[in-house]
Design an enzyme around this catalytic site. Structure first.
Site, short mmCIF file in Angstrom:
data_model
loop_
_atom_site.label_atom_id
_atom_site.label_comp_id
_atom_site.label_asym_id
_atom_site.label_seq_id
_atom_site.Cartn_x
_atom_site.Cartn_y
_atom_site.Cartn_z
N ASP A 170 0.81 -1.22 0.00
CA ASP A 170 0.00 0.00 0.00
C ASP A 170 0.85 1.28 0.00
O ASP A 170 0.32 2.38 -0.10
CB ASP A 170 -0.97 0.01 1.18
CG ASP A 170 -0.27 0.07 2.54
OD1 ASP A 170 0.96 0.29 2.59
OD2 ASP A 170 -0.97 -0.10 3.55
N TYR A 264 10.89 3.79 2.40
CA TYR A 264 11.61 2.70 3.07
C TYR A 264 13.10 2.72 2.78
O TYR A 264 13.88 2.06 3.47
CB TYR A 264 11.02 1.34 2.68
CG TYR A 264 9.79 1.00 3.49
CD1 TYR A 264 9.89 0.34 4.70
CD2 TYR A 264 8.52 1.36 3.05
CE1 TYR A 264 8.77 0.04 5.46
CE2 TYR A 264 7.40 1.07 3.80
CZ TYR A 264 7.52 0.40 5.00
OH TYR A 264 6.42 0.12 5.75
N1 LIG Z 1 1.94 -5.01 1.92
C1 LIG Z 1 1.63 -3.89 2.59
O1 LIG Z 1 1.87 -2.80 2.11
C2 LIG Z 1 1.00 -3.98 3.92
C3 LIG Z 1 0.37 -2.89 4.51
C4 LIG Z 1 -0.16 -3.00 5.78
C5 LIG Z 1 -0.08 -4.23 6.44
N2 LIG Z 1 0.57 -5.26 5.84
C6 LIG Z 1 0.69 -6.58 6.47
O2 LIG Z 1 -0.61 -7.07 6.78
C7 LIG Z 1 -0.49 -8.03 7.82
C8 LIG Z 1 -1.46 -7.75 8.92
O3 LIG Z 1 -1.03 -6.64 9.67
P1 LIG Z 1 -1.69 -6.26 11.06
O4 LIG Z 1 -0.85 -5.18 11.64
O5 LIG Z 1 -3.12 -6.01 10.89
O6 LIG Z 1 -1.44 -7.61 11.91
P2 LIG Z 1 -2.39 -8.35 12.94
O7 LIG Z 1 -1.49 -9.17 13.80
O8 LIG Z 1 -3.33 -7.39 13.57
O9 LIG Z 1 -3.28 -9.33 12.03
C9 LIG Z 1 -2.80 -10.48 11.42
C10 LIG Z 1 -3.76 -11.63 11.66
O10 LIG Z 1 -3.24 -12.78 10.97
C11 LIG Z 1 -3.51 -13.91 11.77
N3 LIG Z 1 -2.63 -15.00 11.35
C12 LIG Z 1 -1.31 -15.16 11.61
N4 LIG Z 1 -0.86 -16.26 11.03
C13 LIG Z 1 -1.89 -16.83 10.36
C14 LIG Z 1 -2.05 -17.98 9.57
N5 LIG Z 1 -1.01 -18.79 9.33
N6 LIG Z 1 -3.27 -18.27 9.06
C15 LIG Z 1 -4.31 -17.45 9.30
N7 LIG Z 1 -4.23 -16.33 10.04
C16 LIG Z 1 -3.03 -16.02 10.57
C17 LIG Z 1 -3.31 -13.43 13.19
O11 LIG Z 1 -3.95 -14.28 14.13
C18 LIG Z 1 -3.91 -12.03 13.13
O12 LIG Z 1 -5.26 -12.04 13.50
C19 LIG Z 1 0.99 -8.00 8.22
O13 LIG Z 1 1.70 -8.99 7.51
C20 LIG Z 1 1.44 -6.63 7.77
O14 LIG Z 1 2.82 -6.56 7.60
C21 LIG Z 1 1.10 -5.15 4.60
O1 LIG Z 2 4.12 0.19 11.29
P1 LIG Z 2 2.73 -0.05 10.83
O2 LIG Z 2 2.21 -1.41 11.24
O3 LIG Z 2 1.79 1.08 11.10
O4 LIG Z 2 2.79 -0.05 9.24
C1 LIG Z 2 3.51 -0.97 8.54
C2 LIG Z 2 3.07 -0.91 7.10
O5 LIG Z 2 3.44 0.31 6.57
C3 LIG Z 2 3.18 0.58 5.22
O6 LIG Z 2 1.87 1.00 5.13
C4 LIG Z 2 1.68 2.34 5.58
C5 LIG Z 2 1.52 3.29 4.46
O7 LIG Z 2 2.49 3.09 3.50
C6 LIG Z 2 1.61 4.68 5.02
O8 LIG Z 2 1.47 5.58 3.97
C7 LIG Z 2 0.57 4.94 6.06
O9 LIG Z 2 -0.68 5.21 5.43
O10 LIG Z 2 0.44 3.88 6.94
C8 LIG Z 2 0.49 2.52 6.43
C9 LIG Z 2 0.51 1.62 7.60
O11 LIG Z 2 -0.48 1.92 8.49
C10 LIG Z 2 3.63 -0.55 4.37
O12 LIG Z 2 3.33 -0.40 3.04
C11 LIG Z 2 3.37 -1.90 4.89
O13 LIG Z 2 4.01 -2.87 4.13
C12 LIG Z 2 3.69 -2.03 6.33
O14 LIG Z 2 3.22 -3.24 6.83
MN LIG Z 3 4.21 -2.35 2.04
#
Ligand SMILES: NC(=O)c1ccc[n+]([C@@H]2O[C@H](COP(=O)([O-])OP(=O)(O)OC[C@H]3O[C@@H](n4cnc5c(N)ncnc54)[C@H](O)[C@@H]3O)[C@@H](O)[C@H]2O)c1
Ligand SMILES: O=P(O)(O)OC[C@H]1O[C@H](O[C@H]2[C@H](O)[C@@H](O)[C@@H](O)O[C@@H]2CO)[C@H](O)[C@@H](O)[C@@H]1O
Ligand SMILES: [Mn+2]
Length: 441
Positions: A170, A264
């Site tokens: 995102d 990043y």
């Molecule tokens: N790609 C991006 O840009 C982006 C942006 C924001 C968040 N994220 C990712 O999204 C994910 C969720 O973030 P969050 O802060 O809400 O975390 P969170 O811990 O609140 O939620 C993750 C959920 O996944 C569940 N989980 C863990 N392992 C699992 C499995 N094997 N099968 C099913 N469920 C499982 C956990 O129980 C939890 O409820 C993280 O990996 C975070 O890094 C990515």
């Molecule tokens: O430290 P966190 O858990 O708040 O965020 C980790 C994630 O950060 C990115 O998402 C950001 C986004 O890029 C930023 O603009 C802002 O809106 O907050 C987001 C997170 O709340 C990132 O892209 C993810 O990969 C990270 O997991």
């Molecule tokens: Mn990301």
């Protein structure tokens, strides 16, 4: 008109309510008949699911809603899996951040040793989700946010090369929104050219549909303010640490003055600054536990306790809108232009064709088709060659259960000063991850 069926994997994620809200508000353009939540932690998921059930009853009573920890129930009869799992949860994120910091090295969720550690946990869990999807709904697409997206994407390329999974981030959409504020446009008005790895890339052009080039204006703004804008502060959730990250982009741009940097890159270009400004006893994991997690779970519990969803408890942001737009682009074969993490195959013409890169793609019902970004400059090429080798070594280390390759991966990370420090960090990470990582030899 076909109505789609969706499962959200990581139902207990702090991001689930936002995505559900976005789906509910998009029903006229992306109709759905069923929404399921799936998580491996029943207690965590129930808190979110009970509130979501009340919200859906009010906003979209015709959409069937359920939640489960049973993979067969979750993955049967679904068109899209929106995945955002966190293997090991926030307690392990805390370790990913604090262990490197205790050695004077960047402690971050997706970059450096922390990202490598998280990658080793995520790989088996994401492969398992893919296997469930392919077993119970072979035509389903998985749209995956689960981090660290670059290592997860490389693992998918190697271990599940034919899987219908698109790995996404995102950050580029969030930054595009900030750019649109800076130039007085909307994100929909702008097309970008961008190249890189996930959390490791650069914009080379930002233009509107008439071809007006806003890149010089953006470079001028970012060189003074980074991506910090007053409107973003007012309208988006922004902890102070994120504001600092957006401001720091000015110093990143100074290194590559023709290319607008992904924020990043601060972990690779200014690791000494990052370590100096980190509190080894209170890292981003602690901020999230005390902030976003408390807020989202507090709001969910309050809805359930009152028995009523008022309507404004959960907010929709870029993160939610991007994944719904992506599903819609596949569902309706729209060929919209979106940044996805895909196998290079010449899109960056002077870079490894088998690297997983983040580039603009046209998205339709065959998935993302990368757009050629041409040759990239020597500095960025050098950095990307180093970083992609780190990511490939982690996946090789996972597949071969190789301590040596993990040590090489940590040693090669631009965030780590020496092989000695890399080994010390690795040995601590192995102890902390004993319940998650395969045994390395
Ligand atoms: N790609 C991006 O840009 C982006 C942006 C924001 C968040 N994220 C990712 O999204 C994910 C969720 O973030 P969050 O802060 O809400 O975390 P969170 O811990 O609140 O939620 C993750 C959920 O996944 C569940 N989980 C863990 N392992 C699992 C499995 N094997 N099968 C099913 N469920 C499982 C956990 O129980 C939890 O409820 C993280 O990996 C975070 O890094 C990515
Ligand atoms: O430290 P966190 O858990 O708040 O965020 C980790 C994630 O950060 C990115 O998402 C950001 C986004 O890029 C930023 O603009 C802002 O809106 O907050 C987001 C997170 O709340 C990132 O892209 C993810 O990969 C990270 O997991
Ligand atoms: Mn990301």
């Amino acid at each position: 008109m076909k109505k789609f069926s969706i499962v959200i994997a990581g139902g207990g994620s702090t991001y689930t309510p936002g995505i559900v809200m976005m789906l509910m508000h998009s029903l006229d353009r992306f109709p759905i008949r069923s929404l399921k939540l799936y998580d491996n932690n029943p207690e965590r998921q129930k808190v979110i699911a009970d509130a979501v059930a009340l919200a859906m009853k009010k906003v979209a009573p015709d959409v069937a809603f359920s939640y489960t920890t049973d993979p067969e129930e979750a993955f049967t009869d679904v068109d899209f899996c929106m995945a955002h799992i966190r293997s090991g949860g926030y307690p392990m994120r805390e370790q990913d951040e604090k262990i490197p910091l205790s050695h004077g090295v960047v402690g971050q969720e997706t970059c450096g040793p922390g990202g490598i550690a998280y990658g080793m946990r995520s790989i088996p869990d994401i492969m398992q989700l893919i296997d469930y999807m392919e077993k119970y709904s072979p035509n389903c697409w998985m749209l995956n946010y689960s981090n660290p997206a670059s290592i997860v994407a490389e693992a998918c390329r190697v271990l599940r090369p034919h899987a219908k999974i698109i790995n996404i981030c995102d950050m580029p959409v969030g930054t595009l929104r900030r750019m649109s504020y800076i130039v007085g446009k909307t994100p929909q008005d702008l097309d970008v050219r961008y190249f890189g790895l996930n959390h490791f890339g650069w914009w080379t052009s930002v233009k509107d549909k008439d071809g007006t080039d806003y890149t010089p204006q953006l470079i001028d703004y970012v060189s003074k303010n980074g991506y910090l804008t007053q409107k973003a502060i007012e309208t988006q959730h922004m902890d102070a640490s994120w504001q600092e990250t957006h401001r720091k982009a000015a110093d990143l741009l100074a290194v590559t003055p023709d290319c607008l940097p992904n924020t990043y890159l601060k972990y690779y270009l200014y690791p000494d600054y990052v370590v100096e400004h980190s509190d080894p006893n209170y890292t981003r994991a602690n901020e999230v536990i005390d902030g976003r997690e408390k807020n989202v779970f507090g709001a969910a519990r309050a809805i359930t306790a009152s028995g009523e969803f008022k309507g404004d408890e959960f907010s929709i942001d870029n993160h939610a809108s991007f994944i719904v737009d992506l599903a819609r682009a596949i569902a309706y074969n729209t060929h919209e232009r979106m940044l996805c993490i895909v196998e290079n195959k010449g899109a960056i013409s002077n870079f490894d064709p088998h690297a997983m890169v983040e580039v603009p793609c046209l998205v339709g019902n065959d998935g993302p088709e990368p757009l050629c970004q041409g040759e990239i400059p020597t500095f960025q090429l050098g950095m990307m060659n180093q970083q992609v080798a780190v990511e490939k070594l982690v996946v090789e280390a996972y597949c071969e259960r190789s301590y040596q390759k993990m040590w090489q991966a940590l040693t090669l990370s631009k965030t780590v000063p020496s092989a000695k420090v890399a080994k010390e960090i690795l040995d601590d990470l192995i102890v902390a991850n004993k319940d998650y990582w395969p045994e390395l030899h």
